[in-house]
Structure formats: structure tokens, C-alpha cells
Enzyme design. Structure first.
Site, PDB file in Angstrom:
ATOM      1  CE  LYS A 126      -4.348   1.319   0.234  1.00 36.02           C
ATOM      2  NZ  LYS A 126      -5.553   0.701  -0.328  1.00 36.02           N
ATOM      3  CG  ASP A 166      -7.242   3.673  -1.034  1.00 34.64           C
ATOM      4  OD1 ASP A 166      -7.972   2.681  -0.969  1.00 34.64           O
ATOM      5  OD2 ASP A 166      -7.038   4.404  -0.040  1.00 34.64           O
TER       6      ASP A 166
END
Ligand code: NDP
Length: 444
Positions: A126, A166
Site C-alpha cells: 500500500k 484508493d
């Protein structure tokens, strides 16, 4: 002290100031207790949990860019490569002022199990930055994205680490980042997913997380004797996940009555007008206050409040920790039958436990919102093949992946005597594959 508790203590001691990461470690490891207890000697000898909670590596870097007034701005960029035992690191890039290393680590850790659950060969990672694209001009967003990618491109690659969108990173940001990667590395490869359709993106990627959430929710309801058609649904958020969750819920015959953003929320007793929301959020990039201009019968409230509305199904699709114990109590009192997480960790631990104890079906984010990353992996396959599949083909694959995820977590929960506890089921099903790959690959 048991192995799980030892590792939770270790995580607390070694990661001060990272409450979201500790929360995720606690939640995952606690639910893995049955499988860890059954294999304690092996896992201890392998230091499996110690290795699992420590990222393979993490990068933190300066992102300087020039705003429209000619002023230099400086943001912080992050990429955490958590675990690549079953495939290249894969996970989104979050652009939001709240981003810090603890949040990126929590998201990267969760991503390991989510990606494993999809049954596709992708590891966990991430990244992101504390940059806020809100209110910035296109040129400013491009300046930031180019600077961000100038550093990030040193650490990623189609077979190494494949970031995606995201919160705050949509098609526009991915486009600017992809352009900069190509320019610096001189390579046209599938290094990012969520790309535009004209340059290697996959059909259905935009819709994937929201659609996937509904495919899994529908399967969970069906297997518990409930028909989604005619049910009332409360959704929070009004971004990518919330919009396409609303669309698929409506296609399945349910009525969505709420949406929210970080300023307030709307209640539309007649059902959300999706075209209006798309225009407000996707075209104008405006606030939900505008919704009343399209639907005079709707109500707008400042602040939080989506979960006070009576519903059969609640789908938190905004951000972490947005559904608290108090919210859970109201949902239960209002007869809510199911909660499925579109966002990552939107439900607090206490709220999750309360919902489960009160018989509410609860699908955790790492299963329920895995449709996005699953379709990203399908985008990677298409890029490798130099082919583009049709909308119907990708959608059918997405549906079958989500239905499989439900059954994998359902089976795992039954195997370990926790029938109906999908948090335990999802974590165990995701963990088993990663654990076995880590052990097979030796000490690394
Ligand atoms: P978007 O940026 O498109 O939308 C986020 C939405 O949540 C916006 O409506 C935003 O409101 C609201 N929001 C964000 N932060 C807060 C906050 N602190 N309080 C209240 N509302 C907030 O993001 P996505 O829809 O892509 O992502 C939503 C969630 O889903 C995230 O948790 C993300 O990690 C998760 N997710 C997304 C996937 C994807 O494919 N997009 C895949 C899997 C998970 P505002 O506009 O006012 O900020």
C-alpha cells in the site's frame, strides 16, 4: 502467554504512534487464534507471525511540487511493500491529508489477506501521500503526481509492485502517474492498475469494488435465506465504491436511501438518484449539499448520521472507523440484518463484535471489497496477454471471484468451529495460503 498475545504485545512495543496498524494486527491475529493454536510449534519455530507483521520494506520520501501561485509545496510519500509470498506487491495509493505511515501499514497488512482471498497471485502492499487533491487544479494535481512518481518509480514494476487507486487517487491521478513512469523508465508495462481504457485499463475496474461488494453481499444473504430485492440499504461515502455499490444494489432490486461525504449526508426516502450523484461527484467534483437541487424531497444533514436511518442492510463505503459501537447499537435496534464493508476497516472492533453478538451478518472489508483488487489483477493479466476482455467477460469473472470468496470464508469459519463468523473465516482463509507459501520459501 500464547503466541498470538506475544505477537500483539510485540506489535504494540515496536510500532508506537501507529494505532490503526495495531488495531489491524489485533483484529487479524485474534481471529487467527484457532489456526495458530493448532500449529503453534511450527509457527513459533518459523517465527511466522513475527515475519508476517513486519513489512518486507517501506519507503518514505519527499514530494516537492509547485502550486499555481509559483509556491513550492512539500508533501510526504509512502510505499509499504508488506508481503510478496504469493505474488508481486499489490495495493492502492491513498491521497488524503490524514495519511501517515501507520495508516499505510494497516492498509498494507490487511491487503495481504484480502489479495490472498481472491485466489489470484498477488501479494500485499500500500502507499500514498498526505497530499489532498481536493480543491487543486488539474495542473497542480499533475505536478504532484509527476513528482510522486519520480521517486516511486524506483521501487515498482509490473512483476515487482503494482500500485492502484484508493481514496483521492482516481483515473486522473493514475493517468498522470502512468505518464511519468513511462517517461522516466521508458517502459510501457502494466505497472499501475485502474488505468484509462485507452491505455491498458480494464473494463469493469471502475465499477469493480462496488459491484463486488454487492455480489458478495447478495450471496451471503441468499445463503442465509434472505432475498436482497426490496430491501432498504444505507450506504456511507459518495466516492467510487459508494457510487457503484449504489448502482448494483439498485440493479438487484434494493432501495438505497443514504449517501455521505466528509461534510454531511443525504437521506432520500424515494431512493438515491444515481445520475444526480454521478454528476455531482464525478463530473462537478462538488459537495453533497448540491443533491437537494436535484431532489427537493431529499434531506441534507451536516456531520455524521447515516447509521441512524432504519435499514435492512448497511454498507459503510467511506473510510476507516466510521461505524462505531453507538452506530452498531442503533442499527441493531432498527432491525438491520447485514453489514458488509465496502471501505477498509470502517467498523470499529467493538462495533463488529456487537453486530455479530446480535445476529447481524457481517462481511469484513478484506472479503467484501476485494472486487477492486481482483479486477486489478485481471487488468494485470490482460496487460501481460496484450488483450482486452469484454465488459461481460470481466464482470462474470468478478462475480464468480466474489461468490468464491464468500464460500471460502464460510467454509473456513465452519472448519474451525466458528460458523457464521465471517471475520474469522476471511482471515483464516486468506492467512492459510500465505502461511504455507512463506514456510515453503524458507527463511526470507
Ligand atoms: P473516494 O475518494 O472515491 O471516496 C471516498 C468517500 O469517502 C468520499 O465520499 C469522501 O468524502 C468520504 N470520506 C473520506 N474520508 C472521510 C472521512 N474522514 N470522514 C467522512 N467521509 C470521508 O474513495 P473510494 O470510494 O475509492 O474508497 C472508499 C473506501 O473504500 C476506502 O476505505 C478505500 O480504502 C476502500 N476501498 C476502495 C477500493 C477502490 O477500488 N476504490 C478498493 C477497496 C477498498 P469527501 O469527498 O468529502 O472526502
Amino acid at each position: 502467554m500464547g503466541y498470538v498475545d506475544e505477537i500483539i504485545e510485540r506489535a504494540i512495543a515496536k510500532n508506537p504512534g501507529e494505532p490503526e496498524f495495531i488495531q489491524a494486527v489485533k483484529e487479524v491475529l485474534t481471529s487467527l487464534r484457532p489456526v495458530v493454536d493448532a500449529n503453534e510449534d511450527l509457527y513459533r519455530k518459523e517465527a511466522l507471525l513475527e515475519r508476517l507483521i513486519e513489512p518486507d520494506r517501506q519507503f518514505k520520501f519527499r514530494v516537492p511540487w509547485v502550486d499555481d501561485k509559483g509556491q513550492v509545496q512539500v508533501n510526504v510519500g509512502y510505499r509499504v511493500q508488506f508481503n510478496n509470498s504469493i505474488g508481486p506487491y499489490k495495493g492502492g495509493l491513498r491521497l488524503h491529508p490524514s495519511v501517515n505511515i501507520g495508516i499505510i501499514k494497516f492498509l498494507g497488512f490487511e491487503q495481504i489477506f484480502k489479495n490472498s482471498l481472491t485466489s489470484l497471485p498477488i501479494g500485499g502492499g500500500k502507499g500514498g501521500s498526505d497530499f489532498d487533491p481536493k480543491g487543486k487544479s488539474d495542473r497542480e494535481v499533475m505536478a504532484f503526481c509527476q513528482s510522486f512518481m519520480t521517486e516511486l518509480c524506483k521501487y515498482i514494476g509490473a512483476d515487482v509492485d503494482v500500485p492502484a487507486g484508493d481514496i483521492g487517487t482516481g483515473a486522473r491521478e493514475i493517468g498522470y502517474m502512468y505518464g511519468q513512469y513511462k517517461r522516466i523508465r521508458g517502459m510501457y508495462e502494466g505497472v499501475l492498475t485502474g488505468k484509462g481504457l485507452s491505455y491498458g485499463g480494464s473494463l469493469v475496474r471502475t465499477e469493480a469494488t462496488g459491484y463486488g461488494l454487492l455480489y458478495l453481499t447478495d450471496e451471503m444473504l441468499k445463503c442465509n435465506g434472505i432475498d436482497i430485492a426490496g430491501k432498504t440499504v444505507c450506504i456511507s461515502g459518495s466516492g467510487n465504491v459508494a457510487i457503484y455499490a449504489t448502482q448494483k444494489a439498485q440493479q438487484l432490486g434494493a432501495k438505497v436511501v443514504t449517501l455521505s461525504d466528509s461534510t454531511g449526508w443525504v437521506y432520500d426516502p424515494d431512493g438515491i438518484d444515481l445520475d444526480a450523484i454521478k454528476e455531482i461527484k464525478e463530473v462537478k467534483r462538488a459537495r453533497l449539499t448540491e443533491y437537494r437541487n436535484y431532489r427537493p424531497n431529499s434531506e441534507y444533514y451536516e456531520g455524521r448520521g447515516v447509521w441512524t436511518v432504519k435499514c435492512d442492510i448497511a454498507l459503510p463505503c467511506a473510510t476507516q472507523n466510521e461505524l462505531s459501537l453507538e452506530d452498531a447499537k442503533v442499527l441493531v435496534a432498527n432491525g438491520c440484518k447485514a453489514v458488509a464493508e465496502g471501505a477498509n476497516m470502517p467498523t470499529t472492533l467493538e462495533a463488529t463484535e456487537y453486530l455479530q453478538e446480535n445476529g447481524v451478518l457481517f462481511a469484513p472489508g478484506k472479503a467484501a471489497n476485494a472486487g477492486g483488487v481482483a479486477t486489478s489483477a485481471l487488468e494485470m493479466s490482460q496487460n501481460s496477454e496484450r488483450l482486452s476482455w469484454s465488459f461481460e467477460e470481466v464482470d462474470a469473472k468478478l462475480k464468480s471471484i466474489m461468490v468464491n470468496i464468500f464460500h471460502n470464508m464460510d467454509d473456513a469459519s465452519k472448519r474451525y468451529g466458528f460458523e457464521g463468523n465471517y471475520v474469522v473465516g476471511a482471515n483464516i482463509a486468506g492467512f492459510e495460503k500465505v502461511a504455507s507459501a512463506m514456510i515453503a520459501q524458507g527463511v526470507c
